[in-house]
Structures are given as C-alpha cells and as structure tokens.
Write a protein that holds these residues in place. Sequence first.
Motif: not given
Length: 722
Positions: A200-201, A265-267, A277-283, A287-292
């Motif tokens: 995050h930092n 959003a990742v946090e 909760g489910p793992q799919e939203p985290l993944l 992946n979106y963070l990796r793209l950015l």
Amino acid sequence: MFDSLKRLIKKWRASRDGGHQLDALLAIADKTAPYAERCEWLIELAHWIRRGRAVRPGTADGAESAASHPNAAHTRIRYLLHVLDRNPAWKVNVAGILRALLRETDGLSLLCDAGMPVHSGFFGAVFERVEASLIPPAPNRRDLAAIVTLMFNSERDAEWIDTLPTDLLVRIHALFDYAAHEDDLRNSTPFSLDLLAALHNLTCQISSTGLSQTVRSRLGGAAPRDSASDGVSNGVSNDRLDAANDVRVAMEKQPFYRLTRAMLAVEAAHHTYAAGGPQEPLLREVNYLRLLLDECRSATGNVFAHLYRNGVSVDIVFQVERMRMRIERAEQLLNAWLAHDDPHAGARLTAELVRANHASQSVAHLASSNFSLLARKVVEYSADTGEHYIARDRAEYLKMMRMAAGGGLVTVVTVCVKFAISGAHLHAMFEGLLAGINYAASFLLMHFLHFSLATKQPAMTAPTLARELDGVGTPAGVDSFVSSVTALMRTQAAAVLGNVLLVFPLSLGVDLLWHALFHTDLISPDKALATLRSFSLVGPTPFYAALTGVLLWSSSLLAGWADNWFILHRVADALAYNRRLRMTLGAAGADRLARFCRANVAGVAGNVTLGLMLGLVPAILTAFAFKFEVRHVTLSAGSIGVALGVLGESALKLPALWWAVAGVASMAILNVAVSFALAFYMAVKSRDLRRNAVRSLRGAIWQRVLQHPLELVWPAKVGRGR
C-alpha cells in the motif's frame, strides 16, 4: 547483563574451532535480553554463517566442512539447525529472538525503502549515501533495514540466500514457528500483513510521483481538449464544465491515478477473504493491480523516451528511475504475499532486499544507474555529428581529404599566431588565455567553413559506431558494424594525412616567404631547435599526446551537454517566439535564428571549449600540478615546418628533426586512439553492452582486415564489403 554478553562474545571470537564458536554463541542466546543485545547476537550469528572458520570434519557428529562445500553458508546453516535440534533450550531462545525481530522492528523500512533513495534529488541522494557509509546504523535502532545492513553487508549474501535449498528453507520456517505459544502475541501483526502494508505504501508513492507535474507532462497521450476554441459557441460556463470533464477523463486514463484505488480494492477483498468469503474477488483485484503496475512501467518508458528526445535532466531521471524501482519492488512484494506458502518466494524476496540494500549504499551504483540516459543523449548528439565524418565510399573519401586540407590551411595561420603569442613572453596564464582564443577562433572558422580537424573526429565518430551496436544481434548488423569500423580507420588516416600534408609545406613556405620579404624568420634559430627537441619521441611527448586526446574527448562531451541543455530548456522555441526578436527580425527571421542556433550550438560550444582547454589547461597544470604542453599532431606538424624553414637544409642532418617527426607520428596515434577509446567506452556504457558481445566483434573486425587489408587505405567499390 550487557557487560557479561560482551565478555562471552569476545571469548567466542577467540575460539579457533567453528563448532565450539557456534556452541558458545548459542549458549548465550537469550530471548528475554534487551533489544540491542539480541540484535548484536543476531549480527554475530550472521557473521559466523558468512565468514567464520570452516566446521572441522568430525566435530559435532561429523558435520560437513563449510570450506569444502560449494555453498559454505548453506553448510553452516545446516550445521546450525542440527545443533539446535539437539539442544531444545537453545532452540527456544533462538526462535524467540527471530520472532521478536520481526515483531519489534519497523519492517516497512526494509520492504519499502531498502535500495530506494529517500531524498527527491540526485545530489541529496549522493550526500545520503556518503553519510551512511561513514556512519553505520546502530544495533539499537528498531529498524529492520538497519539490522539487515549490519547482518548482511556484502552483495554475496544475496547469492547464497537466493540459492538456499528447499529442505533448509522448510527447516528455517519451522524454526520461526518453534515454541511460538510461549510468546506474548497480543500486539503482534502477521508478516503477511506487513507485506500488504508495504505494498500500500509503495502504490501511494508511485501514484504521487506519476501524478506530479514532472512526470505527467512527459507521459504523452491524449491531452485535454482546448476549451478556448469552443468558448464562443458553448458559452463560458459550458466551456469550464467541458474543460473540467476533459481533465478528469484524461486523469482517469492514467494508470497512476487508478493505482491507489486498485490497492484499496485488494485490501478490501483480502479482508473479506480472511473473514471466510470467496477467493475469486481477491484474485480478480490482484490481477487488475498487476495490470496497472505493468501500465505504470510502460508509462515510465514513455517518460524516458520523452527525455531522450527533448533533453535529459539528472534530477528528472533520478525521480523516474526511483519510481521504476518502486514498481519493481511492488511486484516483488505482491508475488511474495501471494506465495506465502512457498519457502522459495520468501528467500527470493529476502535476497532481493539484501541486494537492494547493499546497492543503496553505493555512490557508484547511483551514478551509473542515473547517468546512463544522460550519457546516451550526449553520445547520440555525437553520433548524429560523427556520421558526417565517416567516408563510406570513394566520393566521401575524397571529400574528407578536401575537408582535411582546408583544416590544414587554417592551421597554418593558427601556428603562426601561436608563435607570435609565445614570442611576446607574457605571463603564463595570460599567454595560455591568448593561445586558447587563437585555437578557438581557428576551430570555429573550420566549423563554419565545413573543414575538418583530424583529431577531433574520433570523439564524434565513436558514438556513431556505438549506435550501430544496437543491431549486432543479426549477421547483417555485425557486417554493418565491421564495415563502419574499417571505414572509420580509413577516414582517420585520410584526415590526418590531409591535415599534415598541407600544414607542413605551407608552414615551411610561409616562413620562407616571410624571410624573403622581411629578411627575418618567424622564430629564432634557438627557438626552432628547442621546438624540434620538445617534440622528440624520446621524452614526455607520448604522455602529453595522450593527455591532449583526453582534452579532445572532453570537448565532445561538453558539446553533447550543450546540445542537451539547449533542447531541455527549449531555447529554440524561446528564440523563435521572443517578442523583441520578432519585432526586429520578423517572425521568419526569428525562426531562422532559432534554427541556426539549434544547428550550431553544440559545434560552437565544442570548438570554443576545446580551444580554451588547449590554451589554459597546460598553464593551469604547469602552475599547480606538473608540467604539461599540448601535443596536437596538426599543430605540431605546422611547427616543425616553421622550424625547418628557419634552420634550412642543415636541419635534415639533425637527429632532433627525425626524432620530432617520430614524435608527431606518435601524436597522430595517441591523439586519435585516446579520444576514440574514451568516447567509445562512454558510448558502450550508455548501451549496457556485455563484454562477450564486444569480444566477439573484435574477431569479426580482424577477419575483415585480414581478408581486405586495402580497405584500410582506399575504399572498396560500392556493394563490396557491406
């Protein structure tokens, strides 16, 4: 307690046996000791792993010798774990010390800041590193980066950490968890959450730099719509709303603007997943963070491309390079956070942090990483200029001969004025200034008349060859590079001959004509004989010629810097749109002046600085360091011509004359070789070429020379050799 620990450590250091050293060290481990003492104990343990004597075979149940193992550190760690398994009490204390280190220190300092300069400017970072090298951190600082610096102060540590085998990594992880129920964990935070906080930092820091005016103005892409053109039809209020909306849309398209929200959003997804909760939203969010992060890296490449085209600033390069390093660190932390069950992921991250922490203390590493783009820009100017000084066919070869002959003609006047200045017997510094002005005026005249001075060319032509090194990955690229090298050798020989063959007879003729008209010579016979002796090959002439080559290279460097400064500050645009110039010269005249300055600023700067250096540097070095005289092949050949005219035919029998001729030949070689070598070395460094690639090219060059030796003297017909 502290004094007793000191005495035990001193006794441990005095031990000669590696196994006994470790036993003594483990015996004094105390997880309840004060923080500074525990850190000092860890530092000593790290030193034992890294540098201690080899564990003798047969000691402690025949532990393997570390010195005979290809990875001595791995062997010593294996022996350490073996000893701890046999002594549970020691193992409890060691495990408690390791867990407390992560729990009680600031991990963000290591995860975020290791290898990252803190100051926002280059020179501030230099001072920071020099200060850190003089004042090492104290072990009582609750800073994980400081402890890692004291434990692993060599770059080799990263190598053995990165190559730890799987069985050792599993046992090390188990050591951290050993007897964990005995610790007070009410205020502790899992290390995985420290990784998330560090991530995050970093994303906040990346976004802050990416949205700054320094970077934002160089990103390129679609700019907000010009609202002034729509104001008449839409009205002022609609115009402002449209402009604000365009700015908002343009900002949202930038990856730096979206990066912080993606991290939040990742946090949030991780918090939901940790609550069951489910793992799919985290993944999906990861992946979106990796793209950015990938888009941010591409954006930094666009910034570097903009700097390359429009001028380089050291501070801007420093800030963008630091942002690129933070993007890479964020990806490394993200990989380690996702693969927390993989022991190799933690080892790779630790090795990278140790490597980066060591690099952060090196001034040389900072300079090389931040000056590479500036060096590339400087040599690229020289490459654009140097292309005009390589004769690739017979027409260009004959043109170079004519340009060199013109340079020799101008040098005749330069030699005569130089003797007039030295004959006035002025103060050394004032004489050097007048000589520098004389040289500078001559070089400027050559520049605007498109004449050539042979020894100036290597500093310009070497970067041209370096540009062709970009294509040596293919056979055609290698062939093109080798053809350029042979053309360069041939061109330099032609340029030197063109200068010398004209300056020598004309200087001789000028002295004879002067004697016929005024019944006196340009210099006295004693001065002529002293001139010949000063050029002798037996003496300091080769050393002076090499130093003159350094000055020739320095002038090309300053020319490239001037060109970069002119572009970076957009001086041409300032001249073209200057109100007073437009009123005086008109819009077309101001534009022509701007183009003229753009085309000649580097040439003027290079010629003026070269002339002044040739005149002033010898006077300054002679006054404050050691005796130094300029030994330039064209100037020296003209001086020999004048001296021969004064001494007459009798000089042909003097050994001093022929030693001087040999000295001029050495000047031709050393002036060219030294300036070319320095320029080529800088050009190669700007492209980060490996030694193996350069070594393979040497063989190709020798093969071409052996197959077509005449190409070094006369160009081959068009279509041959390329």
